[in-house]
Design a protein around this motif. Structure first.
Motif, short mmCIF file in Angstrom:
data_model
loop_
_atom_site.label_atom_id
_atom_site.label_comp_id
_atom_site.label_asym_id
_atom_site.label_seq_id
_atom_site.Cartn_x
_atom_site.Cartn_y
_atom_site.Cartn_z
N GLY A 1 -10.14 2.76 -21.30
CA GLY A 1 -8.84 2.33 -21.04
C GLY A 1 -9.02 1.23 -20.00
N LEU A 2 -7.79 0.48 -19.59
CA LEU A 2 -8.23 -0.56 -18.48
C LEU A 2 -6.92 -0.24 -17.53
CD1 LEU A 2 -8.55 -3.66 -17.76
CD2 LEU A 2 -6.79 -4.33 -19.18
N LEU A 3 -7.53 -0.59 -16.42
CA LEU A 3 -6.47 -0.56 -15.13
C LEU A 3 -6.72 -2.13 -14.75
CD1 LEU A 3 -5.21 1.53 -12.54
CD2 LEU A 3 -6.41 -0.78 -11.73
N ARG A 4 -5.56 -2.98 -15.00
CA ARG A 4 -5.62 -4.35 -14.46
C ARG A 4 -4.94 -4.38 -13.26
NH1 ARG A 4 -2.54 -9.20 -15.28
NH2 ARG A 4 -0.77 -7.97 -16.32
N PRO A 5 -5.48 -4.58 -12.02
CA PRO A 5 -4.92 -5.04 -10.81
C PRO A 5 -4.01 -6.29 -10.77
CG PRO A 5 -7.20 -4.40 -10.32
CD PRO A 5 -7.03 -4.70 -11.63
N ILE A 6 -2.70 -6.21 -10.83
CA ILE A 6 -2.02 -7.69 -10.49
C ILE A 6 -2.04 -7.85 -9.07
CG2 ILE A 6 0.42 -8.35 -10.80
CD1 ILE A 6 0.59 -6.53 -13.32
N THR A 7 -1.81 -7.12 -8.35
CA THR A 7 -2.13 -7.30 -6.79
C THR A 7 -3.63 -6.92 -6.49
OG1 THR A 7 -1.20 -5.38 -6.05
CG2 THR A 7 0.33 -7.17 -5.89
N LEU A 8 -4.21 -8.05 -6.22
CA LEU A 8 -5.66 -7.59 -5.60
C LEU A 8 -5.66 -7.25 -4.24
CD1 LEU A 8 -7.49 -10.59 -7.34
CD2 LEU A 8 -7.08 -8.53 -8.24
N TRP A 9 -4.59 -7.49 -3.29
CA TRP A 9 -4.49 -7.14 -1.97
C TRP A 9 -2.89 -7.24 -2.12
CZ3 TRP A 9 -1.39 -7.62 2.22
CH2 TRP A 9 -1.51 -6.55 2.98
N PRO A 10 -2.18 -6.19 -1.87
CA PRO A 10 -2.98 -4.83 -1.64
C PRO A 10 -3.35 -4.24 -3.15
CG PRO A 10 -0.53 -4.68 -1.76
CD PRO A 10 -0.89 -6.03 -1.82
N PHE A 11 -4.75 -3.39 -2.81
CA PHE A 11 -5.45 -3.04 -3.95
C PHE A 11 -4.89 -1.78 -4.63
CE2 PHE A 11 -9.58 -1.77 -6.07
CZ PHE A 11 -9.79 -2.68 -6.90
N PRO A 12 -4.81 -1.49 -5.85
CA PRO A 12 -4.48 -0.30 -6.45
C PRO A 12 -5.32 0.86 -6.21
CG PRO A 12 -4.75 -1.76 -8.25
CD PRO A 12 -5.31 -2.57 -6.88
N SER A 13 -5.79 1.13 -5.08
CA SER A 13 -6.75 2.19 -4.70
C SER A 13 -6.49 3.46 -5.06
CB SER A 13 -7.19 1.94 -3.31
OG SER A 13 -7.71 0.88 -2.61
N LYS A 14 -5.00 3.72 -4.74
CA LYS A 14 -4.77 5.12 -4.99
C LYS A 14 -4.61 5.53 -6.45
CE LYS A 14 -0.65 7.60 -3.90
NZ LYS A 14 0.68 7.49 -3.78
N ARG A 15 -4.20 4.59 -7.30
CA ARG A 15 -4.26 4.86 -8.65
C ARG A 15 -5.67 4.87 -9.28
NH1 ARG A 15 -2.46 8.07 -12.37
NH2 ARG A 15 -2.64 7.06 -14.54
N ILE A 16 -6.80 4.08 -8.95
CA ILE A 16 -8.07 4.03 -9.21
C ILE A 16 -8.51 5.70 -8.93
CG2 ILE A 16 -10.26 3.37 -8.91
CD1 ILE A 16 -8.56 0.43 -8.92
N ALA A 17 -8.32 5.97 -7.75
CA ALA A 17 -8.85 7.18 -7.29
C ALA A 17 -8.43 8.50 -8.13
CB ALA A 17 -8.48 7.63 -5.76
N GLU A 18 -6.86 8.25 -8.68
CA GLU A 18 -6.35 9.28 -9.64
C GLU A 18 -7.26 9.34 -10.70
OE1 GLU A 18 -1.92 8.75 -7.69
OE2 GLU A 18 -2.30 8.24 -9.64
N LEU A 19 -7.33 8.09 -11.32
CA LEU A 19 -8.02 7.92 -12.72
C LEU A 19 -9.51 8.29 -12.70
CD1 LEU A 19 -6.47 4.59 -14.05
CD2 LEU A 19 -5.94 6.94 -14.87
N ALA A 20 -10.12 8.08 -11.39
CA ALA A 20 -11.42 8.26 -11.19
C ALA A 20 -11.84 9.90 -11.50
CB ALA A 20 -11.93 7.85 -9.61
N SER A 21 -10.97 10.80 -11.19
CA SER A 21 -11.30 12.25 -11.31
C SER A 21 -11.03 12.60 -12.86
CB SER A 21 -10.28 12.97 -10.50
OG SER A 21 -8.75 12.55 -10.57
N LYS A 22 -10.56 11.69 -13.77
CA LYS A 22 -10.26 11.94 -15.19
C LYS A 22 -11.29 11.36 -16.17
CE LYS A 22 -5.19 12.14 -14.40
NZ LYS A 22 -4.01 11.13 -14.86
N VAL A 23 -11.96 10.35 -15.51
CA VAL A 23 -12.77 9.66 -16.39
C VAL A 23 -14.62 9.97 -16.19
CG1 VAL A 23 -11.24 7.92 -17.02
CG2 VAL A 23 -12.85 7.48 -15.13
N LYS A 24 -15.25 9.50 -17.06
CA LYS A 24 -16.66 9.72 -16.82
C LYS A 24 -17.25 8.69 -16.08
CE LYS A 24 -16.86 12.47 -21.10
NZ LYS A 24 -17.34 12.33 -22.69
#
Lengths: 254, 359, 76
Positions: free
Chosen positions: B285-308
């Motif tokens: 899957g893809l997460l495309r940050p549209i804002t590089l700052w502020p960075f979508p850290s929170k969503r990436i952290a959520e997805l991190a716990s679901k992916v290998k």
């Protein structure tokens, strides 16, 4: 006649211009900046432009000019005031827009911005305080430092082989097609001050009439870094600066 | 007419969008691969229609300081450049961040360091999101991945810049700037009137109408205690932006075992990578940050716990990967892949890298 | 022709004692204070020969800090 009889509102003949506020100026005792600030404040008021002026302060001793003259101000990065002024004047064409810059700011780091703004014929005025030295940083060599003149970074005197030659930006400005009025003035005497005021007024008026860009150089003193008393500094300026930076209008196309 | 679909370059879309969103002034200097922005504006002559000022400056240093001057007046002003030019602009950007002025800077970036190349690159990520100039500051950064987004983000960037009184940047690259795509240009919005500017920007240098208190635009404060207060206020604004303005797009993340994080041109390739990988049985899957700052850290952290595993696909030597690792905090492996020198990776090579790095 | 009488009022707290007004005055009206200093420690300008003042404003014009206010009245 007693002093009290003379000191009556109806007898007032001179007071600090109203646009120059009561904030004590940080300039050294006897500094030319204060006189030029007064003239600028007087001219703005006399033209009735108090509500339509945007000024740009430099980096250097006049960085805090915005604290003293009660108009809208923008404080520019070092040397960039003419770039700010160009944009501001184009965006607010009916405003009086001027920069106030020293020799380090205008003739060294901001040479590019200065020459191009003048050459584009921006309808602005540049007030150029030339005291041939860097004041704020403690007396280093400026592009306008005279040959032989001693500063913190040419302690044995400015030498062409080591430091190059002093730059006459005002002479350059006079050759540019975009400039309307280019003049060199001074503020060491009553007569000089009155002439300088007329020059500033003329420059501001031309800029409002859309006649092009205007440069008013004020040959000035920096008694602190020249290591002289204010009175002695004025004499030294007359004897040493005026022969190299002769006073008068270099161009008047108004 | 407004909804008409047209074909144009990303750089041209920036110019047309600027005119249409009520931009008051553009100040720029030619540099490849973004010169079409200024060229298009010069050809369109918006000063005859909307009254927008367009000026070719003598340098990028002058351009950005014209923007600084213009931004102080409360008007909508912008510039565009490419990497070496944007390096020159860092001074003015820092001053505007310090003086809290809204403006738009567009970087159609190219490969570096130095004069580098004129081909696309994302190597200005650090410069953009970490504060390329001096001092503690941030730029609101939007990363378009299409010509349509080049057009759409101009108005959005101005909106965010004015909402927070902070410079905004569109970080694009030479590929998106130069490629032609269909685009629906935004509808025309009139430039704000003088009265509207005075009302919306009471801080601006408009002249002291009614002898109001003078407005001073400055970033200077020599008293440390006062300067600290200013910095704390600016930082609290940044925290608010981080809380409210994160934007990103997700693509096939629902069942993904592996996640690609990529922006701009790299995100475009990622969609092809995903389709090839999925044909081969690899759920990506893809997460495309549209804002590089502020960075979508929170969503990436959520997805991190679901992916290998997470792959940061960048057209640089690995910059955003650091922000991803900070967001992920070791929850899952985070790797980088990218190409340098202005080369855009091929989807097949990215699939091969995915397999090599994670499987 | 009636003689002009002048008077100066120096903002002694604003004055930095640069002395430019003293040399600008054609009638030697002003001098720096010898006994007093202001809060910043400057010897400020004061009228030592006030009767000689004609209110010509030279001192005020050259004053870089705008410290001097001048009044002038025609002698009856």
């Amino acid at each position: 006649m007693t002093k009290e009889e003379i000191i009556q509102p109806e007898n007032l003949v001179y007071k600090k211009p109203e646009l120059l506020n009561d904030t004590p100026m940080h300039y050294c005792p006897g500094c030319s900046h204060g006189v030029v600030h007064k003239l600028v404040a007087e001219v703005i008021a006399e033209m009735g432009m108090q509500e339509k002026t945007i000024a740009i302060s430099p980096v250097g001793c006049a960085v805090f000019a915005y604290k003293y003259i009660d108009v809208d101000w923008q404080e520019a990065a070092h040397g960039r005031a003419p770039a700010l002024a160009s944009a501001i004047k184009r965006l607010w064409p009916d405003r009086l827009v001027f920069t106030y810059q020293g020799d380090g700011d205008l003739a060294c780091i901001g040479t590019g911005e200065t020459i191009h703004a003048l050459n584009r014929g921006e309808n602005i005025t540049i007030i150029f305080i030339n005291n041939a030295i860097y004041g704020m940083t403690g007396g280093q060599m400026a592009p306008t430092t005279l040959l032989g003149m001693k500063t913190a970074t040419c302690p044995y005197g400015r030498e062409p082989a080591l430091h190059g030659y002093p730059l006459k930006v005002t002479e350059i400005a006079a050759t540019l097609q975009g400039t309307c009025y280019v003049t060199r003035q001074s503020v060491q005497s009553v007569a000089a001050i009155l002439k300088a005021k007329k020059a500033i007024r003329k420059a501001f008026e031309y800029s409002m009439q859309g006649k092009g860009s205007n440069l008013v150089e004020i040959v000035s003193t920096c008694n602190t870094n020249w290591r002289m008393s204010p009175v002695k500094a004025n004499q030294w300026m007359e004897e040493n600066m005026f022969p190299f930076y002769p006073l008068g209008d270099l161009k008047d196309n108004g | 007419m407004d909804k008409e679909v047209t074909l144009m370059k990303g750089n041209e879309a920036i110019a047309h969008a600027a005119i249409r969103c009520g931009c008051d002034g553009y100040f720029g200097y030619p540099i490849t691969p973004q010169s079409e922005v200024l060229e298009t504006l010069a050809a369109e002559k918006p000063w005859e229609t909307t009254g927008m000022v367009v000026l070719q400056a003598e340098s990028e240093v002058a351009s950005i300081n014209m923007v600084y001057g213009g931004a102080g007046t409360g008007k909508k002003v912008m510039t565009s450049s490419s990497s070496p030019g944007v390096s020159l602009m860092q001074e003015g950007i820092s001053y505007m961040a310090g003086a809290e002025l809204p403006c738009l800077v567009v970087n159609v970036s190219r490969g570096g360091p130095g004069l580098g190349t004129i081909q696309p690159s994302q190597a200005d990520y650090f410069q953009t999101v970490k504060g390329g100039g001096h001092g503690d500051y941030r730029l609101i950064t939007l990363a378009p991945a299409s010509v349509q987004e080049m057009a759409d983000f101009v108005d959005l960037a101005f909106e965010l810049a004015f909402r927070y009184r902070n410079p905004a940047m569109i970080l694009s690259d030479g590929a998106i700037g130069q490629m032609m795509e269909k685009v629906v240009l935004p509808p025309f919005k009139p430039r704000r009137t003088e009265e509207e500017i005075m009302k919306e920007c009471p801080w601006a240098t408009t002249g002291r109408k009614g002898m109001r208190k003078p407005n001073i635009i400055t970033s200077l404060e020599l008293r440390s205690e006062e300067m600290e207060k200013i910095n704390i206020r600016i930082q609290s604004k940044y925290r608010e932006i981080e809380a409210k303005e994160v934007r990103f797009e997700e693509y096939m993340t629902g069942d993904a075992d592996y996640l690609i994080v990529a922006f701009g041109s790299a995100a475009r390739i990622s969609k092809k990578v995903i389709s090839i990988a999925r044909e081969q049985g690899l759920k990506v899957g893809l997460l495309r940050p549209i804002t590089l700052w502020p960075f979508p850290s929170k969503r990436i952290a959520e997805l991190a716990s679901k992916v290998k595993g997470i792959l940061s696909l960048e057209i640089n030597a690995g910059q955003m990967v650091e922000d991803i690792r900070m967001a992920v905090e070791g929850k899952t492996p985070v790797e980088w892949y990218g190409r340098l020198g202005g080369i855009i990776p091929e989807p097949e090579e990215v699939v091969a890298q995915l397999k090599k790095l994670f499987i | 022709m009636a003689k002009m009488r002048g008077a100066t009022v120096v903002d002694t707290e604003r004055c930095k004692g640069c002395g430019l007004c003293i040399v600008a005055c054609p009638f030697k009206v002003l001098a720096l204070s010898t006994k007093n200093v202001n809060q910043k420690g400057y010897n400020y300008a004061e009228a030592v020969a006030p009767d000689a003042c004609t209110g010509c404003t030279s001192c005020a014009i050259v004053c870089p800090d705008g410290c001097i206010t001048v009044y002038r009245k025609k002698e009856d």
